[in-house]
Motif scaffolding. Structure first.
Motif, short mmCIF file in Angstrom:
data_model
loop_
_atom_site.label_atom_id
_atom_site.label_comp_id
_atom_site.label_asym_id
_atom_site.label_seq_id
_atom_site.Cartn_x
_atom_site.Cartn_y
_atom_site.Cartn_z
N ILE A 16 5.43 -12.26 1.46
CA ILE A 16 6.30 -13.39 1.76
C ILE A 16 7.55 -12.84 2.21
O ILE A 16 8.33 -11.89 1.71
CB ILE A 16 6.72 -14.03 0.36
N GLN A 17 8.12 -13.14 3.47
CA GLN A 17 9.04 -12.56 4.16
C GLN A 17 10.23 -13.36 3.84
O GLN A 17 10.68 -14.60 4.41
CB GLN A 17 8.80 -12.69 5.56
N THR A 18 11.17 -13.01 2.64
CA THR A 18 12.38 -13.72 2.02
C THR A 18 13.20 -12.80 1.98
O THR A 18 12.88 -11.45 1.27
CB THR A 18 11.97 -14.66 1.09
N ASP A 19 14.50 -12.91 2.17
CA ASP A 19 15.50 -12.12 1.60
C ASP A 19 15.85 -12.45 0.28
O ASP A 19 15.40 -13.41 -0.45
CB ASP A 19 16.67 -12.20 2.46
N HIS A 20 16.45 -11.49 -0.62
CA HIS A 20 16.63 -11.57 -2.09
C HIS A 20 17.72 -12.83 -2.43
O HIS A 20 17.25 -13.60 -3.31
CB HIS A 20 17.53 -10.34 -2.57
N GLU A 21 18.45 -13.26 -1.44
CA GLU A 21 19.18 -14.55 -1.85
C GLU A 21 18.25 -15.78 -1.63
O GLU A 21 18.42 -16.54 -2.74
CB GLU A 21 20.37 -14.91 -0.87
N GLY A 221 18.62 -33.81 -4.11
CA GLY A 221 19.49 -32.72 -3.63
C GLY A 221 18.96 -31.51 -3.10
O GLY A 221 19.58 -30.80 -2.14
N CYS A 222 17.75 -31.45 -3.52
CA CYS A 222 16.97 -30.17 -3.02
C CYS A 222 16.05 -30.67 -1.62
O CYS A 222 15.76 -31.57 -1.51
CB CYS A 222 16.02 -29.45 -4.21
N LYS A 223 15.51 -29.73 -0.93
CA LYS A 223 14.89 -29.87 0.15
C LYS A 223 13.61 -29.17 0.30
O LYS A 223 13.42 -27.92 -0.32
CB LYS A 223 15.54 -30.10 1.54
N VAL A 224 12.58 -29.79 1.00
CA VAL A 224 11.38 -28.93 1.18
C VAL A 224 11.43 -28.36 2.60
O VAL A 224 11.70 -29.04 3.58
CB VAL A 224 10.17 -29.76 1.23
N GLU A 225 11.03 -27.11 2.60
CA GLU A 225 11.15 -26.52 4.06
C GLU A 225 9.83 -25.50 4.27
O GLU A 225 9.22 -25.16 3.13
CB GLU A 225 12.47 -25.41 4.15
N SER A 226 9.39 -25.37 5.26
CA SER A 226 8.48 -24.45 5.86
C SER A 226 8.98 -23.04 6.23
O SER A 226 10.32 -23.11 6.86
CB SER A 226 7.71 -25.05 7.08
N TYR A 227 8.17 -22.02 6.05
CA TYR A 227 8.74 -20.73 6.29
C TYR A 227 7.54 -19.81 6.87
O TYR A 227 6.39 -20.15 6.15
CB TYR A 227 9.70 -20.28 5.20
N PRO A 228 7.96 -18.95 7.51
CA PRO A 228 6.68 -17.95 7.86
C PRO A 228 6.51 -17.05 6.68
O PRO A 228 7.32 -16.55 6.21
CB PRO A 228 7.28 -17.22 8.96
N CYS A 229 5.03 -16.57 6.42
CA CYS A 229 4.64 -15.80 5.64
C CYS A 229 3.25 -14.97 6.07
O CYS A 229 2.83 -15.67 7.14
CB CYS A 229 4.23 -16.49 4.20
N VAL A 230 2.93 -13.86 5.59
CA VAL A 230 2.04 -13.24 6.09
C VAL A 230 1.00 -12.93 4.92
O VAL A 230 1.52 -12.31 3.92
CB VAL A 230 2.48 -11.70 6.82
N GLN A 231 -0.42 -13.10 5.60
CA GLN A 231 -1.50 -12.62 4.63
C GLN A 231 -2.08 -11.25 5.09
O GLN A 231 -2.33 -11.38 6.16
CB GLN A 231 -2.25 -13.72 4.38
N ARG A 267 -8.46 2.87 4.79
CA ARG A 267 -8.28 1.71 4.59
C ARG A 267 -7.16 1.09 5.58
O ARG A 267 -6.12 1.88 5.63
CB ARG A 267 -7.38 1.08 2.97
N VAL A 268 -7.21 0.13 6.09
CA VAL A 268 -6.46 -0.39 7.42
C VAL A 268 -6.00 -1.90 6.93
O VAL A 268 -6.80 -2.69 6.66
CB VAL A 268 -7.23 -0.32 8.65
N TYR A 269 -4.59 -2.01 7.22
CA TYR A 269 -4.10 -3.20 7.04
C TYR A 269 -4.20 -4.31 8.49
O TYR A 269 -3.96 -3.51 9.33
CB TYR A 269 -2.54 -3.29 6.50
N LYS A 270 -4.66 -5.41 7.92
CA LYS A 270 -4.41 -6.52 9.19
C LYS A 270 -3.62 -7.56 8.68
O LYS A 270 -3.60 -7.96 7.53
CB LYS A 270 -5.78 -6.89 9.58
N GLN A 271 -2.77 -8.00 9.57
CA GLN A 271 -1.85 -9.34 9.07
C GLN A 271 -2.32 -10.34 9.56
O GLN A 271 -2.69 -10.47 10.94
CB GLN A 271 -0.45 -8.87 9.60
N HIS A 272 -2.27 -11.61 8.89
CA HIS A 272 -2.49 -13.01 9.50
C HIS A 272 -1.21 -13.89 9.24
O HIS A 272 -1.04 -14.44 7.94
CB HIS A 272 -3.71 -13.21 8.76
N PRO A 273 -0.63 -14.13 10.02
CA PRO A 273 0.50 -14.95 9.86
C PRO A 273 0.35 -16.45 9.59
O PRO A 273 -0.63 -16.93 10.37
CB PRO A 273 1.33 -14.91 11.21
N VAL A 274 0.56 -16.99 8.64
CA VAL A 274 0.42 -18.50 8.01
C VAL A 274 2.14 -18.95 7.83
O VAL A 274 3.09 -18.47 8.02
CB VAL A 274 -0.31 -18.45 6.70
N VAL A 275 1.89 -20.40 7.72
CA VAL A 275 2.83 -21.06 7.43
C VAL A 275 3.12 -21.50 5.76
O VAL A 275 1.89 -22.18 5.50
CB VAL A 275 3.11 -22.26 8.34
#
Length: 741
Positions: A16-21, A221-231, A267-275
């Motif tokens: 999950i590509q998110t910063d600490h905040e 007061g809160c909102k739903v958002e989409s964000y890029p994540c990687v499998q 072992r080789v990693y492959k990345q699959h970007p998803v939303v």
């Protein structure tokens, strides 16, 4: 060489590509999200060997975390464990309340077996959602699995979804994402999660339930958002390394061999970007309500608290709780060299601002100045130029990085000559406040510092050094007293030193027996057993100690005697009437060599130094301090007793491996004894000696008509008990150090 790759197994993990905040906001939103609509939720736990006991516990943790957000009075919850065969662990109507449900979840045992996910989903279709319940109530199945089913699973999943059940898939350990996406309801991005990121997974699932109108879990007061994540998919790959001769058997009497392939597995990693999707709530800390570097901690949508740096109160504004209750003149000498870098210089500026915000107020008696040094010097603010704290802080903010070499020695000599200017309190009396230089240094000096620092200290300037731990030795040489050295392990720890710096500055205002009259005679062993080099340490000790007393005709008088076989008076009690004169005269003391006779020296003090003709004042407290290595002290007991019989306190500092009985015969009391392991360690005893001497001194009226300086009118004296406790602690530290060496 022939290479080919074969996919051996597929392991995966979702990144999950998110910063600490943002993560903190996700966690906060997850804590506030609650689902209270009527609903049936059935967890399908993978309890097979491929998941393992650790993966099984992660599944349990996820279930417990999600149940915290469910109103179990309206939401029915059940659990099915799947392995070789499915097992109904908790039926939808078999518990009394949420606590009972969680207790039963914690008692579910890991069963092991093969991964028959298809059989488990068929079991859910037939028996999972049984019981009397309105058919319009939403039904939700949550599969917790690694996605490595050993049987057909897609057909059973399709049957379950066609029956009206919404199917979520939560990956455990290293899931096979392709299978999880195939079995989950559409769109898969909103129905597939990763249990390792349980807070985000709980947030995402509740967000999806809200989006499906099953319940309203998203707080106002809160909102739903989409964000890029990687499998990330971890593939175990087989690579052909070459062909090698191998034995295949034999034909008759001849061995049969052929070329055999040799493989290596990587072992080789492959990345699959998803939303992915999540709920984010506004953070009350976004407005930065905590001032002065305080850290804001959210406690809901509107509440927060501040973790304030040292020197500030724990309120929303981090108001200062420290104050200067002492009267001194302080000059901050700040390094601004190129080697320090702009970042280091800005860090020093930030520290100064925080310090001033923490301790200054409009009625603070301390006068401050500011100077910066590199290759040359610049007086940024003269002493007392700004009495308004806001203007002083503004001057700090306006400092510009000068660059150049770090010539600390040159800076110390300059501020000694030009840094301090005091305005008179009365027309005919100069403001004689203690003068303190606070050195903020970040890099070693390129020029010599020992002589310039000694030049400053000999002129009654106290130096307090603040620097990184790696500069401790250099700063000790500058301050002349390790107790006036402040070091920090890492730059982010600098602000925590604010209370310590404030205490060390104010300790200067409480040096010696201020406001009390004292005649002090120092007696130094200058015999061959001490040696010429060590005698220099004794002279330095006398300088550092005497500077802590207010030397004048009304308060403290200092005399000095050195001895070998015979004693020699260096100067009598009434010889000098200022501390600077005493400091200069200490250098005139001569090394005598020869055999030591401490008894002769004490007889000389009794019959000569402590007489009225040599400056001793009737009715004034008197003290004698002997510094010796113990050699030649056999004849000291009787003379020391004579001195004590005259009402004079006798103190002794023993250096090196010296028997305590020898010191006790001279001092007469353990409370008047100090032992140090070496001459280098004398500097650690300066403040302790001064406190010991002053502990029993009575308040005496001043004989002169001159008013006392403001500092003397404000001073409070520590109790004898407190000082003796500090001295005993000092002795324990030195005894411990001696035993460890």
């Amino acid at each position: 060489m022939l290479y080919f790759r074969q996919v051996w197994s597929i392991l995966a993990v979702q990144e999950i590509q998110t910063d600490h905040e943002t993560i903190m906001k996700i966690n906060a939103a997850g804590e506030m999200m609650q689902c209270s609509a009527a609903m049936d939720i059935l967890f399908v736990m993978d309890g097979s060997y491929s998941v393992g006991k650790g993966g099984f516990e992660r599944s349990r943790h996820y279930m417990l975390k999600l149940c915290e957000a469910l109103d179990t009075d309206k939401v029915r919850v059940g659990v099915v464990q799947c392995g070789s065969t499915p097992r109904l662990e908790i039926s939808l109507d078999s518990y009394n309340n949420k606590e009972d449900l969680k207790k039963r979840m914690k008692k579910i045992h890991y069963r092991g077996g093969s991964t028959q996910t298809g059989l488990a989903l068929k079991f859910v279709v037939r028996k999972g959602f049984s019981g009397i319940r309105n058919s319009t109530v939403p039904r939700v199945a949550i599969l917790l699995s690694d996605g490595k089913s050993q049987g057909a699973v897609q057909l059973a999943a399709s049957e379950l979804k066609q029956s009206g059940v919404v199917l979520f898939a939560v990956g455990i350990r290293y899931p096979r994402w392709e299978e999880l996406r195939d079995v989950a309801s559409s769109p898969s991005d909103a129905h597939v999660f990763f249990a390792e990121h349980f807070s985000d997974a709980v947030n995402g699932l509740l967000t999806a339930l809200t989006a499906s109108s099953f319940c309203t879990a998203v707080p106002a007061g809160c909102k739903v958002e989409s964000y890029p994540c990687v499998q990330k998919t971890l593939e175990t790959v087989r690579e052909l390394q070459g062909n090698f001769m191998c034995w295949k058997g034999s034909k008759g009497y001849s061995p049969y061999t052929s070329l055999c392939p040799h493989y290596r597995y990587n072992r080789v990693y492959k990345q699959h970007p998803v939303v992915c999707h999540r709920t984010i709530c506004p953070d009350p800390c976004d407005s930065q309500p905590c001032q002065n570097g305080g850290k804001c901690i959210s406690e809901g949508l509107e509440k927060y608290r501040c973790e304030c740096p040292a020197g500030y109160g724990s309120d929303p504004n981090c108001a200062p709780v420290l104050s200067f209750d002492c009267s001194v003149d302080v000059l901050f000498l700040v390094e601004g060299s190129t080697a320090l870098t702009l970042e280091g210089f800005l860090r020093f500026k930030s520290f100064l601002k925080r310090f001033m915000q923490a301790v200054l107020s409009s009625d603070t008696p301390v006068k401050m100045g500011l100077a910066q040094y590199g290759s040359d010097m610049k007086m940024e603010v003269k002493i007392g130029e700004h009495r308004d704290p806001a203007k002083l802080i503004q001057a700090v903010e306006g400092m510009q990085h000068r660059g150049g070499q770090a010539k600390t020695g040159n800076a110390l000599r300059y501020i000694t000559r030009h840094g301090f200017q005091s305005s008179p309190i009365f027309a005919d009396v100069q403001d004689d406040l203690p003068r303190v230089v606070v050195l903020l240094a970040g890099t070693p000096s390129v020029d010599a510092v020992v002589e310039p620092a000694k030049y400053a200290r000999d002129r009654e300037i106290f130096i307090i050094g603040v620097a990184p731990e790696g500069m401790r030795t250099e700063i000790n040489n500058i301050t002349g007293n390790p107790q006036r050295t402040i070091t920090y392990q890492s730059p982010d720890r600098l602000s925590t030193k604010i209370p310590e710096l404030r205490a060390k500055i104010c300790s200067v205002d409480n040096q010696g027996c201020l406001g009390q009259a004292l005649d002090l005679v120092l007696v130094l062993d200058a015999s061959s057993d001490v040696g010429k080099d060590n005698f220099v340490h004794l002279q330095d000790f006398v300088r550092s100690t005497s500077v802590q007393f207010d030397v004048n005709r009304d308060l403290a008088q200092v005399g000095l005697v050195v001895y070998g076989r015979r004693p020699v008076t260096v100067f009598d009690l009434d010889k000098y009437d200022s501390g600077s004169a005493v400091l200069k005269a200490v250098g005139d003391a001569s090394y005598l060599a020869g055999k030591a006779s401490t008894g002769s020296a004490l007889l000389h003090v009794h019959s000569h130094s402590l007489t009225v003709g040599k400056g001793a004042r009737p009715g004034v407290n008197k003290a004698v301090v002997v510094l010796t290595d113990g050699t030649g002290a056999e004849d000291a007991a009787v003379p020391a007793q004579k001195i004590r019989d005259g009402g004079v306190s006798v103190f002794v500092i023993g250096i090196g491996d010296i028997q305590q009985e020898v010191l006790l015969r001279i001092a007469g009391s353990e409370e008047h004894m100090i032992s140090v392991p070496s001459y280098d360690d004398l500097k650690y005893s300066e403040d302790v000696l001064v406190q010991m001497v002053c502990a029993g001194i009575r308040e005496q009226p001043s004989r002169g008509d001159l008013p006392k300086p403001a500092a003397l009118r404000r001073r409070l004296h520590k109790s004898e008990k407190e000082l003796l406790q500090r001295y005993r602690a000092h002795r324990r530290r030195h005894i411990s150090r001696t035993q460890n060496t």
